[in-house]
Motif scaffolding. Structure first.
Motif, PDB file in Angstrom:
ATOM      1  N   LEU A  99       0.817  -1.212   0.000  1.00  0.00           N
ATOM      2  CA  LEU A  99       0.000   0.000   0.000  1.00  0.00           C
ATOM      3  C   LEU A  99       0.854   1.267   0.000  1.00  0.00           C
ATOM      4  O   LEU A  99       0.538   2.256  -0.665  1.00  0.00           O
ATOM      5  N   LYS A 100       1.941   1.230   0.733  1.00  0.00           N
ATOM      6  CA  LYS A 100       2.847   2.375   0.815  1.00  0.00           C
ATOM      7  C   LYS A 100       3.395   2.745  -0.580  1.00  0.00           C
ATOM      8  O   LYS A 100       3.462   3.927  -0.940  1.00  0.00           O
ATOM      9  N   TYR A 104       2.638   6.161  -2.961  1.00  0.00           N
ATOM     10  CA  TYR A 104       3.727   6.952  -3.556  1.00  0.00           C
ATOM     11  C   TYR A 104       3.502   7.132  -5.053  1.00  0.00           C
ATOM     12  O   TYR A 104       3.635   8.243  -5.584  1.00  0.00           O
ATOM     13  N   LEU A 105       3.161   6.057  -5.739  1.00  0.00           N
ATOM     14  CA  LEU A 105       2.948   6.131  -7.190  1.00  0.00           C
ATOM     15  C   LEU A 105       1.774   7.041  -7.530  1.00  0.00           C
ATOM     16  O   LEU A 105       1.853   7.844  -8.463  1.00  0.00           O
ATOM     17  N   LYS A 106       0.678   6.916  -6.790  1.00  0.00           N
ATOM     18  CA  LYS A 106      -0.500   7.754  -7.045  1.00  0.00           C
ATOM     19  C   LYS A 106      -0.191   9.234  -6.846  1.00  0.00           C
ATOM     20  O   LYS A 106      -0.718  10.080  -7.552  1.00  0.00           O
ATOM     21  N   GLN A 107       0.684   9.545  -5.889  1.00  0.00           N
ATOM     22  CA  GLN A 107       1.032  10.943  -5.617  1.00  0.00           C
ATOM     23  C   GLN A 107       2.011  11.517  -6.640  1.00  0.00           C
ATOM     24  O   GLN A 107       2.055  12.731  -6.826  1.00  0.00           O
ATOM     25  N   ASN A 108       2.805  10.650  -7.290  1.00  0.00           N
ATOM     26  CA  ASN A 108       3.891  11.146  -8.136  1.00  0.00           C
ATOM     27  C   ASN A 108       3.770  10.836  -9.625  1.00  0.00           C
ATOM     28  O   ASN A 108       4.507  11.429 -10.420  1.00  0.00           O
ATOM     29  N   TYR A 109       2.881   9.922 -10.009  1.00  0.00           N
ATOM     30  CA  TYR A 109       2.777   9.525 -11.416  1.00  0.00           C
ATOM     31  C   TYR A 109       1.317   9.331 -11.801  1.00  0.00           C
ATOM     32  O   TYR A 109       0.507   8.873 -10.987  1.00  0.00           O
ATOM     33  N   SER A 110       1.028   9.612 -13.049  1.00  0.00           N
ATOM     34  CA  SER A 110      -0.320   9.325 -13.540  1.00  0.00           C
ATOM     35  C   SER A 110      -0.427   7.822 -13.788  1.00  0.00           C
ATOM     36  O   SER A 110       0.598   7.158 -14.034  1.00  0.00           O
ATOM     37  N   PRO A 111      -1.639   7.270 -13.753  1.00  0.00           N
ATOM     38  CA  PRO A 111      -1.799   5.833 -14.017  1.00  0.00           C
ATOM     39  C   PRO A 111      -1.253   5.425 -15.390  1.00  0.00           C
ATOM     40  O   PRO A 111      -0.731   4.326 -15.544  1.00  0.00           O
ATOM     41  N   LYS A 112      -1.334   6.314 -16.373  1.00  0.00           N
ATOM     42  CA  LYS A 112      -0.828   6.005 -17.722  1.00  0.00           C
ATOM     43  C   LYS A 112       0.691   5.917 -17.761  1.00  0.00           C
ATOM     44  O   LYS A 112       1.251   5.295 -18.655  1.00  0.00           O
ATOM     45  N   ALA A 113       1.378   6.551 -16.813  1.00  0.00           N
ATOM     46  CA  ALA A 113       2.837   6.544 -16.789  1.00  0.00           C
ATOM     47  C   ALA A 113       3.391   5.190 -16.356  1.00  0.00           C
ATOM     48  O   ALA A 113       4.511   4.831 -16.705  1.00  0.00           O
ATOM     49  N   ASP A 122      16.622 -11.151  -5.183  1.00  0.00           N
ATOM     50  CA  ASP A 122      17.994 -11.367  -5.629  1.00  0.00           C
ATOM     51  C   ASP A 122      18.603 -12.619  -4.987  1.00  0.00           C
ATOM     52  O   ASP A 122      17.939 -13.324  -4.217  1.00  0.00           O
ATOM     53  N   ASP A 123      19.858 -12.861  -5.275  1.00  0.00           N
ATOM     54  CA  ASP A 123      20.533 -14.072  -4.795  1.00  0.00           C
ATOM     55  C   ASP A 123      20.790 -14.060  -3.289  1.00  0.00           C
ATOM     56  O   ASP A 123      21.169 -15.069  -2.719  1.00  0.00           O
ATOM     57  N   LYS A 124      20.551 -12.940  -2.636  1.00  0.00           N
ATOM     58  CA  LYS A 124      20.685 -12.872  -1.175  1.00  0.00           C
ATOM     59  C   LYS A 124      19.310 -12.867  -0.506  1.00  0.00           C
ATOM     60  O   LYS A 124      19.174 -12.485   0.647  1.00  0.00           O
ATOM     61  N   SER A 125      18.288 -13.230  -1.263  1.00  0.00           N
ATOM     62  CA  SER A 125      16.890 -13.279  -0.816  1.00  0.00           C
ATOM     63  C   SER A 125      16.333 -11.908  -0.441  1.00  0.00           C
ATOM     64  O   SER A 125      15.379 -11.812   0.321  1.00  0.00           O
ATOM     65  N   LYS A 126      16.921 -10.858  -0.969  1.00  0.00           N
ATOM     66  CA  LYS A 126      16.411  -9.503  -0.748  1.00  0.00           C
ATOM     67  C   LYS A 126      15.275  -9.258  -1.743  1.00  0.00           C
ATOM     68  O   LYS A 126      15.448  -9.430  -2.946  1.00  0.00           O
ATOM     69  N   THR A 127      14.126  -8.846  -1.232  1.00  0.00           N
ATOM     70  CA  THR A 127      12.957  -8.595  -2.064  1.00  0.00           C
ATOM     71  C   THR A 127      12.776  -7.100  -2.267  1.00  0.00           C
ATOM     72  O   THR A 127      12.835  -6.323  -1.304  1.00  0.00           O
ATOM     73  N   THR A 128      12.574  -6.712  -3.512  1.00  0.00           N
ATOM     74  CA  THR A 128      12.248  -5.327  -3.850  1.00  0.00           C
ATOM     75  C   THR A 128      11.122  -5.341  -4.875  1.00  0.00           C
ATOM     76  O   THR A 128      10.808  -6.380  -5.458  1.00  0.00           O
ATOM     77  N   TYR A 129      10.533  -4.190  -5.062  1.00  0.00           N
ATOM     78  CA  TYR A 129       9.515  -4.002  -6.093  1.00  0.00           C
ATOM     79  C   TYR A 129      10.052  -2.964  -7.070  1.00  0.00           C
ATOM     80  O   TYR A 129      10.557  -1.917  -6.650  1.00  0.00           O
ATOM     81  N   TYR A 140      11.999   5.094 -16.481  1.00  0.00           N
ATOM     82  CA  TYR A 140      12.643   4.944 -15.171  1.00  0.00           C
ATOM     83  C   TYR A 140      12.147   3.694 -14.468  1.00  0.00           C
ATOM     84  O   TYR A 140      11.015   3.270 -14.672  1.00  0.00           O
ATOM     85  N   ASP A 141      12.994   3.128 -13.630  1.00  0.00           N
ATOM     86  CA  ASP A 141      12.590   2.104 -12.680  1.00  0.00           C
ATOM     87  C   ASP A 141      12.512   2.780 -11.315  1.00  0.00           C
ATOM     88  O   ASP A 141      13.518   3.324 -10.829  1.00  0.00           O
ATOM     89  N   VAL A 142      11.327   2.765 -10.721  1.00  0.00           N
ATOM     90  CA  VAL A 142      11.146   3.271  -9.369  1.00  0.00           C
ATOM     91  C   VAL A 142      11.203   2.042  -8.469  1.00  0.00           C
ATOM     92  O   VAL A 142      10.409   1.117  -8.625  1.00  0.00           O
ATOM     93  N   VAL A 143      12.152   2.024  -7.547  1.00  0.00           N
ATOM     94  CA  VAL A 143      12.406   0.844  -6.727  1.00  0.00           C
ATOM     95  C   VAL A 143      11.920   1.088  -5.302  1.00  0.00           C
ATOM     96  O   VAL A 143      12.192   2.140  -4.708  1.00  0.00           O
ATOM     97  N   PHE A 144      11.209   0.088  -4.774  1.00  0.00           N
ATOM     98  CA  PHE A 144      10.686   0.124  -3.411  1.00  0.00           C
ATOM     99  C   PHE A 144      11.247  -1.067  -2.635  1.00  0.00           C
ATOM    100  O   PHE A 144      11.525  -2.124  -3.215  1.00  0.00           O
ATOM    101  N   ASP A 145      11.375  -0.916  -1.311  1.00  0.00           N
ATOM    102  CA  ASP A 145      11.827  -2.036  -0.486  1.00  0.00           C
ATOM    103  C   ASP A 145      10.673  -3.021  -0.275  1.00  0.00           C
ATOM    104  O   ASP A 145       9.568  -2.801  -0.751  1.00  0.00           O
ATOM    105  N   LYS A 146      10.927  -4.080   0.454  1.00  0.00           N
ATOM    106  CA  LYS A 146       9.927  -5.144   0.616  1.00  0.00           C
ATOM    107  C   LYS A 146       8.666  -4.674   1.332  1.00  0.00           C
ATOM    108  O   LYS A 146       7.616  -5.287   1.209  1.00  0.00           O
ATOM    109  N   ASN A 147       8.758  -3.563   2.071  1.00  0.00           N
ATOM    110  CA  ASN A 147       7.589  -3.021   2.766  1.00  0.00           C
ATOM    111  C   ASN A 147       6.884  -1.931   1.970  1.00  0.00           C
ATOM    112  O   ASN A 147       5.911  -1.353   2.441  1.00  0.00           O
ATOM    113  N   GLY A 148       7.420  -1.612   0.792  1.00  0.00           N
ATOM    114  CA  GLY A 148       6.806  -0.580  -0.044  1.00  0.00           C
ATOM    115  C   GLY A 148       7.403   0.796   0.144  1.00  0.00           C
ATOM    116  O   GLY A 148       6.928   1.759  -0.450  1.00  0.00           O
ATOM    117  N   GLY A 149       8.445   0.897   0.936  1.00  0.00           N
ATOM    118  CA  GLY A 149       9.107   2.183   1.134  1.00  0.00           C
ATOM    119  C   GLY A 149       9.931   2.550  -0.087  1.00  0.00           C
ATOM    120  O   GLY A 149      10.621   1.704  -0.650  1.00  0.00           O
TER     121      GLY A 149
END
Length: 157
Positions: A99-100, A104-113, A122-129, A140-149
């Protein structure tokens, strides 16, 4: 004059084909160790393979396997030349983002973007979005941590 039109059509189509080819990765056959690792992890899946050079001097090769999962979702598995899985990426819908990150996406980008959304492990079991967005004729790739930050924005070529 009759021969001018076919020549022009040929030159235009050759130009377009050349342009399209520069945006595509070359399809390759990976080493046996890489194919074996993929087949062990994803039995009965057919992949389209490409390679990418990474590292400080582009001295490391990565093999990328694009394939569909059982639910017909698009997936990407990235291996080094020894068959070690370096990352797994799975496309997901917006509603599966934390949700976080959605806020962020809704505040900074249009849905069409928003062009693509993926969960990456990754190979160290780190999850990102990773969310691919188009803005001002750039991608651009907008990267978030596993909690959506929010983590980082990476401009893609």
């Amino acid at each position: 004059m009759k021969n001018v039109l076919p020549v022009i059509l040929f030159l235009c189509s050759s130009f377009l084909f050349a342009q399209e080819g520069t945006n595509m990765k070359k399809v390759v056959t990976p080493p046996e160790k890489v194919r074996f690792a993929f087949e062990k992890e994803y039995p009965e899946k057919t992949a389209v393979w490409s390679e990418e050079y990474v590292g400080d001097d582009d001295d490391e090769v990565r093999y990328e396997a694009k394939f569909n999962t059982e639910k017909n979702e698009k997936a990407l598995a990235v291996y080094d030349n020894l068959g070690v899985l370096k990352a797994f990426e799975l496309q997901i819908p917006l509603k599966q983002l934390p949700l976080k990150a959605q806020t962020y996406l809704k505040q900074n980008y249009s849905p069409k973007a928003i062009k693509e959304i993926a969960i990456v492990v990754d190979d160290k079991s780190k999850t990102t979005y990773e969310v691919g967005v188009a803005k001002d004729s750039k991608f651009y790739d907008v990267v978030f941590d596993k909690n959506g930050g929010f983590d980082v924005i990476i401009e893609k070529n």
